[in-house]
Write a protein that holds these residues in place. Structure first.
Motif, PDB file in Angstrom:
ATOM      1  N   TYR A  13       0.863  -1.167   0.000  1.00  0.00           N
ATOM      2  CA  TYR A  13       0.000   0.000   0.000  1.00  0.00           C
ATOM      3  C   TYR A  13       0.908   1.228   0.000  1.00  0.00           C
ATOM      4  CZ  TYR A  13      -4.064  -2.885   1.180  1.00  0.00           C
ATOM      5  OH  TYR A  13      -5.082  -3.818   1.164  1.00  0.00           O
ATOM      6  N   SER A  14       0.949   1.932  -1.122  1.00  0.00           N
ATOM      7  CA  SER A  14       1.881   3.041  -1.276  1.00  0.00           C
ATOM      8  C   SER A  14       1.458   4.251  -0.463  1.00  0.00           C
ATOM      9  CB  SER A  14       1.995   3.423  -2.754  1.00  0.00           C
ATOM     10  OG  SER A  14       2.879   4.508  -2.915  1.00  0.00           O
ATOM     11  N   GLY A  15       2.467   4.891   0.141  1.00  0.00           N
ATOM     12  CA  GLY A  15       2.199   6.096   0.927  1.00  0.00           C
ATOM     13  C   GLY A  15       2.547   7.376   0.202  1.00  0.00           C
ATOM     14  N   GLY A  16       2.875   7.253  -1.088  1.00  0.00           N
ATOM     15  CA  GLY A  16       3.140   8.442  -1.895  1.00  0.00           C
ATOM     16  C   GLY A  16       4.594   8.856  -1.950  1.00  0.00           C
ATOM     17  N   VAL A  17       5.458   8.186  -1.186  1.00  0.00           N
ATOM     18  CA  VAL A  17       6.892   8.501  -1.206  1.00  0.00           C
ATOM     19  C   VAL A  17       7.617   7.425  -2.013  1.00  0.00           C
ATOM     20  CG1 VAL A  17       8.968   8.854   0.169  1.00  0.00           C
ATOM     21  CG2 VAL A  17       6.739   9.599   1.054  1.00  0.00           C
ATOM     22  N   LYS A  18       8.356   7.838  -3.037  1.00  0.00           N
ATOM     23  CA  LYS A  18       9.075   6.873  -3.865  1.00  0.00           C
ATOM     24  C   LYS A  18      10.265   6.277  -3.114  1.00  0.00           C
ATOM     25  CE  LYS A  18       7.773   8.696  -8.387  1.00  0.00           C
ATOM     26  NZ  LYS A  18       8.272   9.145  -9.725  1.00  0.00           N
ATOM     27  N   LEU A  19      10.430   4.974  -3.251  1.00  0.00           N
ATOM     28  CA  LEU A  19      11.520   4.286  -2.556  1.00  0.00           C
ATOM     29  C   LEU A  19      12.763   4.147  -3.434  1.00  0.00           C
ATOM     30  CD1 LEU A  19       8.963   3.492  -0.848  1.00  0.00           C
ATOM     31  CD2 LEU A  19      10.157   1.372  -0.318  1.00  0.00           C
ATOM     32  N   GLY A  20      12.601   4.279  -4.738  1.00  0.00           N
ATOM     33  CA  GLY A  20      13.729   4.065  -5.644  1.00  0.00           C
ATOM     34  C   GLY A  20      13.938   2.583  -5.887  1.00  0.00           C
ATOM     35  N   THR A  21      14.696   2.277  -6.917  1.00  0.00           N
ATOM     36  CA  THR A  21      14.918   0.877  -7.296  1.00  0.00           C
ATOM     37  C   THR A  21      15.534   0.076  -6.156  1.00  0.00           C
ATOM     38  OG1 THR A  21      15.220   1.513  -9.617  1.00  0.00           O
ATOM     39  CG2 THR A  21      16.057  -0.638  -8.952  1.00  0.00           C
ATOM     40  N   GLY A  22      16.607   0.590  -5.591  1.00  0.00           N
ATOM     41  CA  GLY A  22      17.281  -0.124  -4.504  1.00  0.00           C
ATOM     42  C   GLY A  22      16.395  -0.276  -3.278  1.00  0.00           C
ATOM     43  N   GLY A  23      15.595   0.734  -2.997  1.00  0.00           N
ATOM     44  CA  GLY A  23      14.695   0.674  -1.850  1.00  0.00           C
ATOM     45  C   GLY A  23      13.614  -0.370  -2.022  1.00  0.00           C
ATOM     46  N   LEU A  24      13.114  -0.508  -3.247  1.00  0.00           N
ATOM     47  CA  LEU A  24      12.096  -1.513  -3.515  1.00  0.00           C
ATOM     48  C   LEU A  24      12.665  -2.921  -3.388  1.00  0.00           C
ATOM     49  CD1 LEU A  24      10.259   0.112  -6.562  1.00  0.00           C
ATOM     50  CD2 LEU A  24       9.340  -0.219  -4.257  1.00  0.00           C
ATOM     51  N   VAL A  25      13.836  -3.137  -3.958  1.00  0.00           N
ATOM     52  CA  VAL A  25      14.486  -4.449  -3.854  1.00  0.00           C
ATOM     53  C   VAL A  25      14.679  -4.839  -2.392  1.00  0.00           C
ATOM     54  CG1 VAL A  25      16.631  -5.725  -4.274  1.00  0.00           C
ATOM     55  CG2 VAL A  25      15.660  -4.306  -6.087  1.00  0.00           C
ATOM     56  N   LYS A  26      15.138  -3.896  -1.605  1.00  0.00           N
ATOM     57  CA  LYS A  26      15.378  -4.147  -0.182  1.00  0.00           C
ATOM     58  C   LYS A  26      14.073  -4.414   0.561  1.00  0.00           C
ATOM     59  CE  LYS A  26      17.676  -2.166   3.894  1.00  0.00           C
ATOM     60  NZ  LYS A  26      18.441  -1.003   4.408  1.00  0.00           N
ATOM     61  N   ALA A  27      13.032  -3.658   0.218  1.00  0.00           N
ATOM     62  CA  ALA A  27      11.747  -3.804   0.905  1.00  0.00           C
ATOM     63  C   ALA A  27      11.093  -5.147   0.598  1.00  0.00           C
ATOM     64  CB  ALA A  27      10.809  -2.659   0.505  1.00  0.00           C
ATOM     65  N   TYR A  28      11.047  -5.511  -0.675  1.00  0.00           N
ATOM     66  CA  TYR A  28      10.393  -6.774  -1.057  1.00  0.00           C
ATOM     67  C   TYR A  28      11.200  -7.987  -0.600  1.00  0.00           C
ATOM     68  CZ  TYR A  28       6.730  -4.466  -3.743  1.00  0.00           C
ATOM     69  OH  TYR A  28       5.633  -3.712  -4.103  1.00  0.00           O
ATOM     70  N   GLY A  29      12.492  -7.962  -0.859  1.00  0.00           N
ATOM     71  CA  GLY A  29      13.331  -9.076  -0.424  1.00  0.00           C
ATOM     72  C   GLY A  29      13.409  -9.167   1.086  1.00  0.00           C
ATOM     73  N   GLY A  30      13.512  -8.010   1.735  1.00  0.00           N
ATOM     74  CA  GLY A  30      13.618  -7.980   3.191  1.00  0.00           C
ATOM     75  C   GLY A  30      12.368  -8.476   3.886  1.00  0.00           C
ATOM     76  N   GLY A  31      11.209  -8.158   3.313  1.00  0.00           N
ATOM     77  CA  GLY A  31       9.959  -8.628   3.889  1.00  0.00           C
ATOM     78  C   GLY A  31       9.869 -10.140   3.885  1.00  0.00           C
ATOM     79  N   VAL A  32      10.268 -10.746   2.775  1.00  0.00           N
ATOM     80  CA  VAL A  32      10.253 -12.213   2.681  1.00  0.00           C
ATOM     81  C   VAL A  32      11.285 -12.813   3.632  1.00  0.00           C
ATOM     82  CG1 VAL A  32      10.595 -14.189   1.151  1.00  0.00           C
ATOM     83  CG2 VAL A  32       9.420 -12.147   0.313  1.00  0.00           C
ATOM     84  N   GLN A  33      12.451 -12.200   3.717  1.00  0.00           N
ATOM     85  CA  GLN A  33      13.496 -12.675   4.625  1.00  0.00           C
ATOM     86  C   GLN A  33      12.993 -12.693   6.067  1.00  0.00           C
ATOM     87  OE1 GLN A  33      16.950 -10.079   5.264  1.00  0.00           O
ATOM     88  NE2 GLN A  33      18.271 -11.862   5.035  1.00  0.00           N
ATOM     89  N   GLN A  34      12.292 -11.651   6.483  1.00  0.00           N
ATOM     90  CA  GLN A  34      11.769 -11.588   7.845  1.00  0.00           C
ATOM     91  C   GLN A  34      10.635 -12.595   8.050  1.00  0.00           C
ATOM     92  OE1 GLN A  34      13.197  -9.888  10.341  1.00  0.00           O
ATOM     93  NE2 GLN A  34      14.726  -9.290   8.818  1.00  0.00           N
ATOM     94  N   ALA A  35       9.783 -12.756   7.047  1.00  0.00           N
ATOM     95  CA  ALA A  35       8.686 -13.716   7.156  1.00  0.00           C
ATOM     96  C   ALA A  35       9.220 -15.145   7.273  1.00  0.00           C
ATOM     97  CB  ALA A  35       7.762 -13.594   5.944  1.00  0.00           C
ATOM     98  N   LEU A  36      10.307 -15.435   6.549  1.00  0.00           N
ATOM     99  CA  LEU A  36      10.908 -16.771   6.613  1.00  0.00           C
ATOM    100  C   LEU A  36      11.427 -17.082   8.016  1.00  0.00           C
ATOM    101  CD1 LEU A  36      12.782 -16.853   3.190  1.00  0.00           C
ATOM    102  CD2 LEU A  36      10.988 -18.451   3.904  1.00  0.00           C
TER     103      LEU A  36
END
Length: 210
Positions: free
Chosen positions: A104-127
């Motif tokens: 759910y986007s809050g209107g602030v762009k994360l940038g390419t690196g930020g998105l990679v970190k957010a999506y990968g990091g979320g799965v890493q924490q869930a695991l």
């Protein structure tokens, strides 16, 4: 054909975090096939149909079987969501697993690196929250034997953790058994040796769980 057991999810795991006003919700589920993975993805999409993105990745079989992998960026910039999700899954050693990360986007762009970190990091924490069980690769066989040999056969079944699927008691005993595939040869040899080759073993079609 790989007979080695592997880990699968025992239940769902959910992790969420807020990053620069965007809410990321990661859900992991046991999905034993590509069809099950797609069904889980559709379910999450319906749950979060107002979200901007429902990105996903899955490993729909053995952890190392890349033929059963899949991923999607779901309208995020190419390579920023699906691949990081799949990378975490494929490196976890867990099979038959699907991850959907809702944003759910809050209107602030994360940038390419930020998105990679957010999506990968979320799965890493869930695991880290995920509970797993070991999936054994089994096959079925038919065992025909005389009544006199049944006590010895039962002892061997216990020794090799063989499951009795069905039994037919007539002039002789006709059993359908389920056994770990990597134990099949040793169990068969033990039965033949102990029975003086009087018991008959017939392998049946392998279960499709490899």
């Amino acid at each position: 054909m790989n007979d080695k057991p592997y880990l699968i999810p025992a239940q769902m795991a959910v992790y969420q975090e807020e990053i620069k006003k965007s809410l990321f919700i990661t859900q992991l589920s046991h999905t034993a096939s590509i069809d099950e993975a797609k069904a889980f993805i559709d379910t999450v999409r319906q749950q979060h149909n107002e979200a901007g993105h429902n990105c996903w990745g899955f490993v729909a079989g053995r952890p190392e079987n890349s033929m059963l992998w899949g991923f999607s960026d779901d309208r995020e910039p190419s390579g920023t969501a699906g691949k990081p999700i799949l990378s975490q899954l494929s490196g976890s050693g867990v099979g038959e697993i699907c991850a959907v990360v809702t944003r759910y986007s809050g209107g602030v762009k994360l940038g390419t690196g930020g998105l990679v970190k957010a999506y990968g990091g979320g799965v890493q924490q869930a695991l880290k929250l995920l509970q797993t069980i070991e999936k054994k690769i089994t096959t079925k066989l038919r065992l025909q034997l005389d009544y006199a040999f049944m006590p010895i056969a039962q002892a061997l079944m216990t020794q090799f953790s063989v499951l009795e699927v069905s039994a037919n008691y007539g002039e002789s005993i006709d059993l359908i058994l389920e056994i770990e595939r990597r134990q099949l040869e040793d169990f068969s040899l033990a039965v033949i040796n102990k029975s003086g080759a009087k018991a008959m073993i017939t392998p049946l079609e392998d279960n499709k769980n490899n």
